[in-house]
Design an enzyme around this catalytic site. Structure first.
Site, mmCIF file in Angstrom:
data_model
loop_
_atom_site.group_PDB
_atom_site.id
_atom_site.type_symbol
_atom_site.label_atom_id
_atom_site.label_comp_id
_atom_site.label_asym_id
_atom_site.label_seq_id
_atom_site.Cartn_x
_atom_site.Cartn_y
_atom_site.Cartn_z
ATOM 1 N N PRO A 101 0.833 -1.213 0.000
ATOM 2 C CA PRO A 101 0.000 0.000 0.000
ATOM 3 C C PRO A 101 0.866 1.261 0.000
ATOM 4 O O PRO A 101 1.912 1.278 0.654
ATOM 5 C CB PRO A 101 -0.814 -0.101 1.294
ATOM 6 C CG PRO A 101 -0.467 -1.401 1.929
ATOM 7 C CD PRO A 101 0.644 -2.044 1.189
ATOM 8 N N VAL A 102 0.444 2.284 -0.731
ATOM 9 C CA VAL A 102 1.262 3.505 -0.818
ATOM 10 C C VAL A 102 1.002 4.426 0.373
ATOM 11 O O VAL A 102 -0.056 4.370 0.995
ATOM 12 C CB VAL A 102 1.023 4.301 -2.138
ATOM 13 C CG1 VAL A 102 1.495 3.498 -3.329
ATOM 14 C CG2 VAL A 102 -0.436 4.683 -2.288
ATOM 15 N N GLY A 107 6.999 1.390 2.955
ATOM 16 C CA GLY A 107 8.158 1.532 2.061
ATOM 17 C C GLY A 107 7.868 1.285 0.598
ATOM 18 O O GLY A 107 8.754 0.851 -0.149
ATOM 19 N N SER A 108 6.647 1.582 0.145
ATOM 20 C CA SER A 108 6.291 1.237 -1.236
ATOM 21 C C SER A 108 7.208 1.914 -2.261
ATOM 22 O O SER A 108 7.653 1.275 -3.216
ATOM 23 C CB SER A 108 4.833 1.575 -1.520
ATOM 24 O OG SER A 108 4.630 2.963 -1.443
ATOM 25 N N ALA A 110 10.331 3.090 -1.960
ATOM 26 C CA ALA A 110 11.703 2.547 -1.950
ATOM 27 C C ALA A 110 11.715 1.146 -2.554
ATOM 28 O O ALA A 110 12.659 0.770 -3.260
ATOM 29 C CB ALA A 110 12.250 2.525 -0.526
ATOM 30 N N ASP A 152 14.683 3.388 4.932
ATOM 31 C CA ASP A 152 13.761 2.631 4.067
ATOM 32 C C ASP A 152 14.502 1.923 2.937
ATOM 33 O O ASP A 152 14.384 0.712 2.754
ATOM 34 C CB ASP A 152 12.726 3.572 3.429
ATOM 35 C CG ASP A 152 11.543 3.817 4.338
ATOM 36 O OD1 ASP A 152 11.705 3.676 5.560
ATOM 37 O OD2 ASP A 152 10.455 4.164 3.814
#
Ligand code: PMV
Length: 316
Positions: A101-102, A107-108, A110, A152
C-alpha cells in the site's frame, strides 16, 4: 533477450522512527508478505533508445522521454543508465506491479525503486551489490521525502533486519541475527499520511524546542539499543513494553493520531505484548507484538477498531 524480473519486499520500522533522522539508531525489518516487482522486457521491434514504462496499478503507461524529470520512475531509470554508463539503451519495457500500500509506512516507493534498479541493471548485464542498489534508491528518496534518514531504502535493498544509524562520516548499517523468530501484526489505519509532512512538522517542533526534542530522541535511541540486544539474545517478550514506551515517545514527539491510538489500544486489549505506530505516523501503519495464540484475536480486534488491512509477519 529473456525478460528479467526482480522483486523487493515492504518494510516496517520496529523501533526508532523520527529520532533516526536526528542521528539516533533505529531497527527496521523487511515484510515479505507484500512486495514490489519489476519486469524488464526486450522490445526488439522498437528502435534502440525506446524505453516504455507500464505501471498498471497506478494507471501509468508512458515513454521514458515523456515523463517529467522528477518523476520517481524516470529518475530511477536514468540513475541506472548513468551508473552503468549507457547513453542509448536497447529498446525495452519496464513493467511495475506492487502489492505494497502507498503512503502507509510500508516503504512502497523505496521497494519500487529497488526492484527497478535490480531488474534493469541485471537486464543490462550488471549485477549491482546491495550497497550500490541502496545508494541509488537513496537518491530518489531524497527528492521525494525531503530529509530521509535512508533507513527505508537500506532495509529494502538488504532485505534483512537492520540496525541503522545516520552518521556524518557514513551511515552505520548492520544486519543482525534474530535469535528467536517473533510475530508482528501490522494494522493499516487507512489514513494516507505522507512521511514528508510529519518529518517536516517534527523538524519545526525540534527547531522551536531543541532541548526537549533531543531529550525525547535520546530516550528513543536508548530503547533501540535495548531492543537490539533483546532480539539478538532471543528475549523477545521484553520488546513489548519497549514498543509501548516508544509509542508514548512518538506521541510526545507529535506524530500519533486518534486512529492510531484506537488501533494501538485495541491491540493491547486483545492481548498484544506491546504496540506502537510504525513509520511516519499520523496515519499509515501500527504494529503489535503477538504470539501464535494472540495473533488472530489481535488482528480481528484491529479490524474491528477500524484497520482496513492487517498483515501477520514473522521476524527472523
Ligand atoms: O517511510 P516511513 O513512513 O516508514 O517513515 C520513515 C521513517 C522516518 O524516520 C519517519 C523518516 C526517515 O526518513 O527515517
Amino acid at each position: 533477450m529473456p525478460a528479467i524480473s526482480a522483486k523487493a519486499p515492504g518494510k516496517i520500522i520496529l523501533f526508532g522512527e523520527h529520532a533516526v533522522v536526528y542521528g539516533q539508531p533505529a531497527i527496521a525489518v523487511p515484510v515479505t508478505q507484500v512486495q514490489a516487482r519489476a519486469m524488464i522486457m526486450a522490445e526488439p521491434r522498437l528502435p534502440a533508445g525506446s524505453v516504455r514504462i507500464q505501471a498498471p496499478d497506478i494507471g501509468l503507461e508512458s515513454w521514458l522521454t515523456d515523463l517529467p524529470e522528477h518523476n520517481p520512475l524516470a529518475m530511477v531509470i536514468h540513475q541506472v543508465f548513468a551508473k552503468i554508463g549507457i547513453d542509448r539503451p536497447p529498446a525495452l519495457t519496464v513493467r511495475i506491479a506492487s502489492t505494497i500500500p502507498v503512503a502507509s509506512g510500508l516503504g512502497s516507493g523505496a521497494a519500487v525503486s529497488v526492484a527497478v534498479i535490480r531488474g534493469l541493471a541485471d537486464f543490462l548485464g550488471h549485477r549491482l551489490t546491495d550497497e550500490e542498489v541502496c545508494a541509488l534508491a537513496y537518491e530518489v528518496e531524497k527528492v521525494h521525502h525531503g530529509t530521509p534518514s535512508g533507513i527505508d531504502n537500506t532495509v529494502i535493498a538488504f532485505a534483512r533486519p537492520i540496525f541503522f544509524q545516520r552518521k556524518p562520516e557514513g551511515n552505520q548499517i548492520e544486519t543482525f541475527k534474530v535469535a528467536k523468530p517473533f510475530l508482528i501484526a501490522v494494522g493499516d489505519s487507512g489514513v494516507n499520511s505522507p512521511t514528508v509532512l510529519t518529518v517536516g512538522d517534527v523538524r519545526s517542533a525540534w527547531k522551536a524546542d531543541r532541548e526537549r526534542y533531543e531529550y525525547l530522541f535520546a530516550q528513543v535511541g536508548a530503547l533501540v539499543q535495548s531492543a537490539r540486544q533483546a532480539i539478538e539474545s532471543g528475549t523477545n517478550n521484553r520488546l513489548g513494553p519497549w514498543m509501548d514506551q516508544n509509542h508514548a515517545l512518538l506521541t510526545e514527539i507529535g506524530v500519533s493520531s486518534p486512529e492510531l491510538e484506537r488501533l494501538v489500544a485495541a491491540a493491547r486489549q486483545a492481548g498484544a505484548l506491546g504496540a506502537k505506530l510504525s513509520g511516519g505516523g499520523r496515519g499509515g501503519n501500527m504494529i503489535a507484538l503477538v504470539t501464535t495464540e494472540t495473533a488472530e484475536p489481535v488482528c480481528q480486534a484491529l479490524r474491528q477498531a477500524g484497520a482496513n488491512n492487517t498483515i501477520l509477519t514473522t521476524i527472523q
